[in-house]
Design a protein around this motif. Sequence first.
Motif, PDB file in Angstrom:
ATOM      1  N   ASP A  39     -56.519  -9.105  33.264  1.00 48.09           N
ATOM      2  CA  ASP A  39     -57.735  -9.690  32.698  1.00 48.09           C
ATOM      3  C   ASP A  39     -58.535 -10.386  33.792  1.00 48.09           C
ATOM      4  O   ASP A  39     -58.603 -11.607  33.858  1.00 48.09           O
ATOM      5  CB  ASP A  39     -57.369 -10.653  31.573  1.00 48.09           C
ATOM      6  N   ILE A  40     -59.172  -9.611  34.656  1.00 43.90           N
ATOM      7  CA  ILE A  40     -59.892 -10.153  35.805  1.00 43.90           C
ATOM      8  C   ILE A  40     -61.145 -10.927  35.397  1.00 43.90           C
ATOM      9  O   ILE A  40     -61.596 -11.813  36.111  1.00 43.90           O
ATOM     10  CB  ILE A  40     -60.247  -9.049  36.828  1.00 43.90           C
ATOM     11  N   ASP A  41     -61.715 -10.616  34.218  1.00 46.53           N
ATOM     12  CA  ASP A  41     -62.939 -11.310  33.817  1.00 46.53           C
ATOM     13  C   ASP A  41     -62.722 -12.400  32.773  1.00 46.53           C
ATOM     14  O   ASP A  41     -63.667 -13.017  32.303  1.00 46.53           O
ATOM     15  CB  ASP A  41     -64.006 -10.319  33.351  1.00 46.53           C
ATOM     16  N   GLY A  42     -61.461 -12.653  32.402  1.00 47.44           N
ATOM     17  CA  GLY A  42     -61.141 -13.759  31.507  1.00 47.44           C
ATOM     18  C   GLY A  42     -61.604 -13.588  30.079  1.00 47.44           C
ATOM     19  O   GLY A  42     -61.736 -14.574  29.357  1.00 47.44           O
ATOM     20  N   ASP A  43     -61.805 -12.346  29.629  1.00 49.57           N
ATOM     21  CA  ASP A  43     -62.285 -12.136  28.264  1.00 49.57           C
ATOM     22  C   ASP A  43     -61.164 -11.896  27.249  1.00 49.57           C
ATOM     23  O   ASP A  43     -61.421 -11.616  26.086  1.00 49.57           O
ATOM     24  CB  ASP A  43     -63.282 -10.978  28.214  1.00 49.57           C
ATOM     25  N   GLY A  44     -59.912 -11.987  27.691  1.00 45.48           N
ATOM     26  CA  GLY A  44     -58.776 -11.792  26.789  1.00 45.48           C
ATOM     27  C   GLY A  44     -58.305 -10.354  26.685  1.00 45.48           C
ATOM     28  O   GLY A  44     -57.341 -10.066  25.983  1.00 45.48           O
ATOM     29  N   THR A  45     -58.950  -9.441  27.386  1.00 50.83           N
ATOM     30  CA  THR A  45     -58.585  -8.028  27.384  1.00 50.83           C
ATOM     31  C   THR A  45     -58.394  -7.561  28.819  1.00 50.83           C
ATOM     32  O   THR A  45     -59.205  -7.888  29.692  1.00 50.83           O
ATOM     33  CB  THR A  45     -59.701  -7.177  26.719  1.00 50.83           C
ATOM     34  N   ASP A  46     -57.335  -6.787  29.056  1.00 52.10           N
ATOM     35  CA  ASP A  46     -57.080  -6.294  30.407  1.00 52.10           C
ATOM     36  C   ASP A  46     -58.092  -5.231  30.822  1.00 52.10           C
ATOM     37  O   ASP A  46     -58.479  -4.376  30.023  1.00 52.10           O
ATOM     38  CB  ASP A  46     -55.672  -5.694  30.515  1.00 52.10           C
ATOM     39  N   GLU A  47     -58.496  -5.295  32.067  1.00 54.61           N
ATOM     40  CA  GLU A  47     -59.316  -4.280  32.704  1.00 54.61           C
ATOM     41  C   GLU A  47     -58.434  -3.572  33.743  1.00 54.61           C
ATOM     42  O   GLU A  47     -57.405  -4.108  34.142  1.00 54.61           O
ATOM     43  CB  GLU A  47     -60.528  -4.903  33.414  1.00 54.61           C
ATOM     44  N   LEU A  48     -58.845  -2.393  34.189  1.00 57.49           N
ATOM     45  CA  LEU A  48     -58.124  -1.689  35.243  1.00 57.49           C
ATOM     46  C   LEU A  48     -58.850  -1.947  36.555  1.00 57.49           C
ATOM     47  O   LEU A  48     -59.994  -1.506  36.738  1.00 57.49           O
ATOM     48  CB  LEU A  48     -58.035  -0.189  34.958  1.00 57.49           C
ATOM     49  N   VAL A  49     -58.212  -2.676  37.466  1.00 56.72           N
ATOM     50  CA  VAL A  49     -58.827  -3.053  38.733  1.00 56.72           C
ATOM     51  C   VAL A  49     -58.476  -2.004  39.778  1.00 56.72           C
ATOM     52  O   VAL A  49     -57.325  -1.573  39.892  1.00 56.72           O
ATOM     53  CB  VAL A  49     -58.349  -4.453  39.177  1.00 56.72           C
ATOM     54  N   PHE A  50     -59.487  -1.605  40.550  1.00 63.06           N
ATOM     55  CA  PHE A  50     -59.282  -0.593  41.592  1.00 63.06           C
ATOM     56  C   PHE A  50     -60.214  -0.874  42.767  1.00 63.06           C
ATOM     57  O   PHE A  50     -61.087  -1.746  42.705  1.00 63.06           O
ATOM     58  CB  PHE A  50     -59.508   0.816  41.035  1.00 63.06           C
ATOM     59  N   VAL A  51     -59.998  -0.137  43.842  1.00 66.59           N
ATOM     60  CA  VAL A  51     -60.849  -0.234  45.022  1.00 66.59           C
ATOM     61  C   VAL A  51     -61.564   1.103  45.155  1.00 66.59           C
ATOM     62  O   VAL A  51     -60.924   2.161  45.162  1.00 66.59           O
ATOM     63  CB  VAL A  51     -60.019  -0.534  46.284  1.00 66.59           C
ATOM     64  N   TYR A  59     -63.719  -2.916  38.693  1.00 68.71           N
ATOM     65  CA  TYR A  59     -62.815  -2.824  37.556  1.00 68.71           C
ATOM     66  C   TYR A  59     -63.443  -2.014  36.440  1.00 68.71           C
ATOM     67  O   TYR A  59     -64.654  -1.968  36.279  1.00 68.71           O
ATOM     68  CB  TYR A  59     -62.352  -4.190  37.071  1.00 68.71           C
ATOM     69  N   LEU A  60     -62.561  -1.356  35.706  1.00 69.52           N
ATOM     70  CA  LEU A  60     -62.945  -0.488  34.609  1.00 69.52           C
ATOM     71  C   LEU A  60     -62.719  -1.234  33.305  1.00 69.52           C
ATOM     72  O   LEU A  60     -61.606  -1.651  33.000  1.00 69.52           O
ATOM     73  CB  LEU A  60     -62.103   0.787  34.646  1.00 69.52           C
ATOM     74  N   GLU A  61     -63.798  -1.427  32.545  1.00 67.26           N
ATOM     75  CA  GLU A  61     -63.711  -2.071  31.237  1.00 67.26           C
ATOM     76  C   GLU A  61     -63.081  -1.094  30.241  1.00 67.26           C
ATOM     77  O   GLU A  61     -63.179   0.124  30.414  1.00 67.26           O
ATOM     78  CB  GLU A  61     -65.105  -2.469  30.743  1.00 67.26           C
ATOM     79  N   PRO A  62     -62.433  -1.609  29.179  1.00 68.15           N
ATOM     80  CA  PRO A  62     -61.839  -0.718  28.179  1.00 68.15           C
ATOM     81  C   PRO A  62     -62.820   0.309  27.600  1.00 68.15           C
ATOM     82  O   PRO A  62     -62.436   1.416  27.256  1.00 68.15           O
ATOM     83  CB  PRO A  62     -61.336  -1.676  27.096  1.00 68.15           C
ATOM     84  N   GLY A  63     -64.081  -0.022  27.530  1.00 66.01           N
ATOM     85  CA  GLY A  63     -65.093   0.904  27.003  1.00 66.01           C
ATOM     86  C   GLY A  63     -65.514   1.977  27.989  1.00 66.01           C
ATOM     87  O   GLY A  63     -66.281   2.870  27.653  1.00 66.01           O
ATOM     88  N   GLY A  64     -65.064   1.884  29.236  1.00 68.25           N
ATOM     89  CA  GLY A  64     -65.364   2.907  30.232  1.00 68.25           C
ATOM     90  C   GLY A  64     -66.362   2.513  31.297  1.00 68.25           C
ATOM     91  O   GLY A  64     -66.536   3.231  32.280  1.00 68.25           O
ATOM     92  N   SER A  65     -67.054   1.380  31.155  1.00 67.17           N
ATOM     93  CA  SER A  65     -68.021   0.988  32.181  1.00 67.17           C
ATOM     94  C   SER A  65     -67.293   0.404  33.391  1.00 67.17           C
ATOM     95  O   SER A  65     -66.251  -0.236  33.272  1.00 67.17           O
ATOM     96  CB  SER A  65     -69.028  -0.024  31.630  1.00 67.17           C
ATOM     97  N   ASP A  88     -52.652 -20.072  40.794  1.00 67.08           N
ATOM     98  CA  ASP A  88     -52.779 -21.527  40.756  1.00 67.08           C
ATOM     99  C   ASP A  88     -52.453 -22.144  39.398  1.00 67.08           C
ATOM    100  O   ASP A  88     -52.644 -23.332  39.189  1.00 67.08           O
ATOM    101  CB  ASP A  88     -54.166 -21.962  41.208  1.00 67.08           C
ATOM    102  N   GLY A  89     -51.977 -21.336  38.453  1.00 63.90           N
ATOM    103  CA  GLY A  89     -51.553 -21.868  37.166  1.00 63.90           C
ATOM    104  C   GLY A  89     -52.675 -22.251  36.232  1.00 63.90           C
ATOM    105  O   GLY A  89     -52.449 -22.954  35.248  1.00 63.90           O
ATOM    106  N   ASP A  90     -53.904 -21.773  36.497  1.00 61.93           N
ATOM    107  CA  ASP A  90     -55.023 -22.142  35.627  1.00 61.93           C
ATOM    108  C   ASP A  90     -55.249 -21.153  34.486  1.00 61.93           C
ATOM    109  O   ASP A  90     -56.189 -21.290  33.717  1.00 61.93           O
ATOM    110  CB  ASP A  90     -56.307 -22.305  36.441  1.00 61.93           C
ATOM    111  N   GLY A  91     -54.387 -20.129  34.390  1.00 63.16           N
ATOM    112  CA  GLY A  91     -54.499 -19.146  33.322  1.00 63.16           C
ATOM    113  C   GLY A  91     -55.377 -17.957  33.653  1.00 63.16           C
ATOM    114  O   GLY A  91     -55.461 -17.017  32.876  1.00 63.16           O
ATOM    115  N   ALA A  92     -56.055 -17.979  34.794  1.00 63.23           N
ATOM    116  CA  ALA A  92     -56.933 -16.879  35.196  1.00 63.23           C
ATOM    117  C   ALA A  92     -56.288 -16.083  36.327  1.00 63.23           C
ATOM    118  O   ALA A  92     -55.766 -16.661  37.276  1.00 63.23           O
ATOM    119  CB  ALA A  92     -58.281 -17.429  35.665  1.00 63.23           C
ATOM    120  N   VAL A  93     -56.348 -14.747  36.206  1.00 62.47           N
ATOM    121  CA  VAL A  93     -55.805 -13.913  37.271  1.00 62.47           C
ATOM    122  C   VAL A  93     -56.881 -13.612  38.299  1.00 62.47           C
ATOM    123  O   VAL A  93     -58.074 -13.567  37.976  1.00 62.47           O
ATOM    124  CB  VAL A  93     -55.208 -12.585  36.731  1.00 62.47           C
TER     125      VAL A  93
END
Length: 189
Positions: A39-51, A59-65, A88-93
């Motif tokens: 969840d790179i954008d902190g919206d509660g849903t995992d995205e697929l991060v790539f280079v 990153y690829l959003e679940p909707g494909g964008s 850092d333990g703040d809950g954000a990746v």
Amino acid sequence: MFFVNDTSPSAIYRATPAGGGTVVAAPGDGANAVVGPGDIDGDGTDELVFVDASQTVQYLEPGGSVQDTSVSLGSSTGIGAGTMADFDGDGAVRVASVDGGNDIVLTDDTGGDTVTSGDVTGGSAPTAQKATTAAADVDGDSTPELVYLEESTGDVKYLDDIGSGTIDIEFLNDADGDRIDGYAQTGVA
């Protein structure tokens, strides 16, 4: 498991237990490495991060964008794509990676923060080889440390206490207390 093919343009695939691979995305600017889901954008849903093919973290959003973080990585001996964790333990990746100047950058959807000399004990910023990084709780404190290859020696080091105000840079040692040598082409995992 996700991987990138070696054709042009490159695409992102997902391996299945039945074998083979299924195309997940074929970004217009290609893909060179997959960091993984998180969840790179902190919206509660995992995205697929790539280079992408230009070594930019996207990153690829679940909707494909596809979304761009505007953080470019280094790629002389390997791609400095890293790992994703809540360092850092703040809950954000954030994605820990290495840029073209051998600096360690912690990236989220809004961009990246470079670890500078003002962030670390002793006032000397870490420099890393352009290779993969890893997140691991190497000191048993229940928070992952950022493990990387030191630029000049290739020794395995880690950043401890990210987010505490002062980051400690430590060598990762074997059971005999000796430093561990790394290899840029494989990085750390």
